[in-house]
Design an enzyme around this catalytic site. Structure first.
Site, PDB file in Angstrom:
ATOM      1  N   SER B  19       0.820  -1.203   0.000  1.00  0.00           N
ATOM      2  CA  SER B  19       0.000   0.000   0.000  1.00  0.00           C
ATOM      3  C   SER B  19       0.861   1.264   0.000  1.00  0.00           C
ATOM      4  O   SER B  19       1.894   1.330   0.666  1.00  0.00           O
ATOM      5  CB  SER B  19      -0.872  -0.011   1.248  1.00  0.00           C
ATOM      6  OG  SER B  19      -1.634   1.165   1.299  1.00  0.00           O
ATOM      7  N   LYS B  43      -3.807   2.242  -2.101  1.00  0.00           N
ATOM      8  CA  LYS B  43      -3.486   3.342  -1.184  1.00  0.00           C
ATOM      9  C   LYS B  43      -4.329   3.337   0.106  1.00  0.00           C
ATOM     10  O   LYS B  43      -5.527   3.073   0.047  1.00  0.00           O
ATOM     11  CB  LYS B  43      -3.728   4.641  -1.971  1.00  0.00           C
ATOM     12  CG  LYS B  43      -3.476   5.925  -1.236  1.00  0.00           C
ATOM     13  CD  LYS B  43      -2.022   6.209  -1.081  1.00  0.00           C
ATOM     14  CE  LYS B  43      -1.784   7.234   0.019  1.00  0.00           C
ATOM     15  NZ  LYS B  43      -0.499   7.082   0.688  1.00  0.00           N
ATOM     16  N   ASN B  67       9.800   8.401   4.210  1.00  0.00           N
ATOM     17  CA  ASN B  67       8.658   9.165   3.720  1.00  0.00           C
ATOM     18  C   ASN B  67       7.794   9.586   4.891  1.00  0.00           C
ATOM     19  O   ASN B  67       7.807   8.978   5.959  1.00  0.00           O
ATOM     20  CB  ASN B  67       7.837   8.366   2.704  1.00  0.00           C
ATOM     21  CG  ASN B  67       6.732   7.564   3.355  1.00  0.00           C
ATOM     22  OD1 ASN B  67       5.675   8.091   3.677  1.00  0.00           O
ATOM     23  ND2 ASN B  67       6.992   6.289   3.594  1.00  0.00           N
ATOM     24  N   ALA B  68       7.060  10.667   4.636  1.00  0.00           N
ATOM     25  CA  ALA B  68       6.127  11.172   5.641  1.00  0.00           C
ATOM     26  C   ALA B  68       4.906  11.702   4.920  1.00  0.00           C
ATOM     27  O   ALA B  68       4.505  12.849   5.081  1.00  0.00           O
ATOM     28  CB  ALA B  68       6.791  12.266   6.471  1.00  0.00           C
ATOM     29  N   VAL B  69       4.339  10.864   4.054  1.00  0.00           N
ATOM     30  CA  VAL B  69       3.197  11.289   3.236  1.00  0.00           C
ATOM     31  C   VAL B  69       2.000  11.617   4.139  1.00  0.00           C
ATOM     32  O   VAL B  69       1.320  12.619   3.938  1.00  0.00           O
ATOM     33  CB  VAL B  69       2.841  10.214   2.193  1.00  0.00           C
ATOM     34  CG1 VAL B  69       1.524  10.549   1.501  1.00  0.00           C
ATOM     35  CG2 VAL B  69       3.963  10.084   1.178  1.00  0.00           C
ATOM     36  N   CYS B 128       0.717   3.016  10.603  1.00  0.00           N
ATOM     37  CA  CYS B 128       1.283   4.158   9.879  1.00  0.00           C
ATOM     38  C   CYS B 128       2.015   5.072  10.858  1.00  0.00           C
ATOM     39  O   CYS B 128       1.415   5.566  11.806  1.00  0.00           O
ATOM     40  CB  CYS B 128       0.209   4.961   9.152  1.00  0.00           C
ATOM     41  SG  CYS B 128       0.924   6.381   8.297  1.00  0.00           S
ATOM     42  N   ILE B 189       6.618  -5.987   7.404  1.00  0.00           N
ATOM     43  CA  ILE B 189       6.555  -4.858   8.312  1.00  0.00           C
ATOM     44  C   ILE B 189       6.148  -3.572   7.577  1.00  0.00           C
ATOM     45  O   ILE B 189       6.461  -3.420   6.392  1.00  0.00           O
ATOM     46  CB  ILE B 189       7.924  -4.600   9.012  1.00  0.00           C
ATOM     47  CG1 ILE B 189       9.033  -4.338   7.985  1.00  0.00           C
ATOM     48  CG2 ILE B 189       8.276  -5.727   9.921  1.00  0.00           C
ATOM     49  CD1 ILE B 189      10.365  -3.906   8.592  1.00  0.00           C
ATOM     50  N   THR B 191       6.742   0.642   7.698  1.00  0.00           N
ATOM     51  CA  THR B 191       8.045   1.310   7.728  1.00  0.00           C
ATOM     52  C   THR B 191       8.586   1.451   9.151  1.00  0.00           C
ATOM     53  O   THR B 191       7.838   1.448  10.119  1.00  0.00           O
ATOM     54  CB  THR B 191       7.949   2.711   7.105  1.00  0.00           C
ATOM     55  OG1 THR B 191       6.925   3.438   7.783  1.00  0.00           O
ATOM     56  CG2 THR B 191       7.636   2.622   5.626  1.00  0.00           C
ATOM     57  N   GLY B 263       7.153  -2.958  -2.236  1.00  0.00           N
ATOM     58  CA  GLY B 263       6.822  -1.552  -2.035  1.00  0.00           C
ATOM     59  C   GLY B 263       7.745  -0.602  -2.757  1.00  0.00           C
ATOM     60  O   GLY B 263       7.617  -0.364  -3.955  1.00  0.00           O
TER      61      GLY B 263
END
Lengths: 250, 299
Positions: B19, B43, B67-69, B128, B189, B191, B263
């Protein structure tokens, strides 16, 4: 994803170089303002591809104008004629090629897409005004190549080429144009966009952000538009300033 | 030869997408036939539309990226109305990653997705690291994790995969807890929480300071955790974390993953997933393996 062959490499001053890449067969059509994602092979600390704007297109060849800004582009600068480079292309959506009296404004590495853009206008029978800016003449990496495709003007901060000052201070900047295309440093694009907004002239800007995927999947390269976060890679890199009020102000 | 089962789901091969790295699948349709994959995890979807975190949201790191979307997505209603009709004909398992800040939000999304005929499973994202409320908070506490899984179980009757975070002392404890609460499978896992500093600007690269680390750099940690969990729970395990080749995928299968997700590697090579499918096929042929299930969990 295609393996292109490097058929030419030119050094342009200390910071810039061009790579001419040849496609093994027939290339897809490329709009002015679109970009490629280039794999950086053999650099142990470079993980992601690098987005590079397309400077020129001819038959099955593309030319990239690259500014060395970090470890990725430094590694790309080592490429030599005969090397193979893996490229994802064409990405994003380009300029709309509208207007009969367009002004193309470029600064620094942002002049890259303007050559293919000027040629695209020529193909529609339109000869644009091209205004290129930089701190010094040397930092405007490509100059005379543009002359054939439009009226060419320069602005340099030290006065070493063309008029002294910023592009927005050039005597011909506030001319009778019906469309403005701009690519360059963010403060320059914002100044041009604000001017166009005030004057009521339609305007497109080509943004640059750090990217990962290049296809709108990772959502890393977003910019702030009036419709929320949009991917520079997919919804851009070219944006109509009518949707960029927030971006312009900040 | 490559077919595997994940609870009630049949995957034509064990390769799925992770995802947040594959959009809604459409973004990659130009590159290859995405129905060749075992599954597509789309997503992360929340109860309402989310703008996500401010730019910059990404930093390149050695053999990986942060990342920090922050779960930017259109929200479940728009997903059901606009996205689902576009993707429902893709001939593979389309799995929706369900995210939220509260148990109610997780339930709302799961309940709406339950109604979508062509979505056979959800991946419940309790891991997340990039949202202020909820997210990883649910995945780091065994009781909270069980609570959200139990609540979603009541409103969702298809296959529920629960995605776990590595940012815990004992991932096995969390896995057992969600198994007990009714999960059909666990994936791990997500992140790893990380950070990087731009020394020239003397500030963090990410607008959120910390972010989620992914890519080949996390793979050994992921393999270890999948091995631990696969030996501790009875439900099938989906392995992910830094997979970029068939050999990487095989590591996860051998330590007990029934399927894998790919990913970050999608960003480097948009066709990597289908290459992994072909690589698994080739591996089985070379080693005279008639059924990929024969090598799952051999270590």
């Amino acid at each position: 994803m295609t393996n292109f062959k490097v058929v030419d490499r030119q050094q342009l001053g200390k910071q810039y170089f061009t790579l001419t890449l040849e496609h093994p067969s027939k290339m897809e059509k490329i709009e002015a303002g679109q970009f490629v994602e280039v794999e950086v092979a053999g650099a142990k600390d470079v993980f992601l591809r690098r987005p590079i704007s397309i400077h020129d297109v001819e038959d099955n060849r593309i030319k990239l104008l690259v500014q060395v800004v970090g470890k990725g582009t430094r590694k790309l600068a080592e490429l030599k004629t005969g090397n193979t480079v893996n490229v994802i292309y064409p990405l994003g959506h380009g300029f709309s090629i509208t207007g009969q009296r367009p002004l193309l404004v470029g600064g620094g590495a942002g002049i890259a897409p303007l050559l293919h853009l000027a040629k695209s206008y020529n193909a529609k029978g339109v000869r644009p005004t091209i205004l290129l800016g930089g701190r010094t003449a040397e930092l405007i990496a490509v100059k005379e190549e543009f002359r054939e495709y439009g009226e060419l003007l320069f602005a340099t901060e030290d006065g070493s080429l063309g008029e002294k000052g910023l592009v927005t201070q050039h005597s011909r900047f506030a001319g009778d144009y019906d469309h403005i295309c701009c690519c360059g440093p963010t403060p320059m694009m914002k100044a041009v966009a604000r001017y166009a907004r005030e004057k009521g002239t339609s305007c497109e800007v080509s943004l640059e952000n750090m990217m990962a995927c290049g296809v709108g999947a990772c959502l890393c390269c977003v910019c702030d538009t009036d419709e929320g976060h949009k991917c520079v890679c997919k919804e851009g890199p070219v944006f109509d300033i009518r949707k960029m009020t927030k971006w312009m102000k900040n | 030869m490559l077919e595997v089962k994940l609870d009630k789901l049949t995957l034509k091969n064990p390769v799925m997408t992770a995802s947040g790295t594959f959009g809604y699948g459409e973004e990659f349709a130009d590159f290859f036939d995405v129905s060749r994959l075992g599954g597509i995890v789309v997503k992360g979807t929340t109860g309402e539309r989310r703008q996500g975190n401010a730019y910059p949201r990404m930093a390149e790191t050695p053999s990986g990226m942060l990342n920090a979307v922050g779960l930017q997505n259109v929200g479940v209603e728009t997903f059901c109305k606009e996205v689902y009709p576009r993707i429902k004909e893709i001939d593979t398992n389309i799995i929706v990653n369900v995210s939220g800040s509260s148990i109610e939000e997780y339930c709302k999304v799961a309940e709406m997705v339950n109604e979508l005929e062509r979505i056979p499973a959800i991946e419940l994202n309790i891991s997340c690291p990039n949202v202020k409320k909820g997210g990883m908070g649910f995945g780091t506490d065994p009781n909270m994790a069980a609570q959200v899984v139990e609540a979603v179980r009541k409103v969702y009757d298809k296959t529920m995969i629960v995605k776990l975070t590595p940012n815990v002392t004992s991932v096995v404890e969390i896995a057992k807890s969600v198994e007990g609460a009714g999960a059909d499978s666990v994936s791990l896992i997500n992140t790893m929480l990380g950070m990087a500093v731009d020394v020239e600007k003397q500030k963090p690269y990410l607008s959120t300071i910390t972010g989620g680390l992914s890519g080949p750099c996390v793979k050994p940690v992921a393999v270890r955790m999948v091995w631990q969990v696969a030996h501790a729970v009875k439900i099938p395990v989906v392995g992910l974390g830094g997979i970029a080749s068939a050999a990487d995928a095989l590591e996860f299968l051998m330590v007990g993953a029934r399927a894998v997700e790919v990913g970050t590697a999608n960003f480097i090579d948009p066709t990597v997933t289908v290459k992994i499918v072909e690589g698994l096929q080739d591996y089985c042929e070379r080693h005279g393996i008639k059924d990929i299930n024969d090598i799952i969990g051999i270590i």
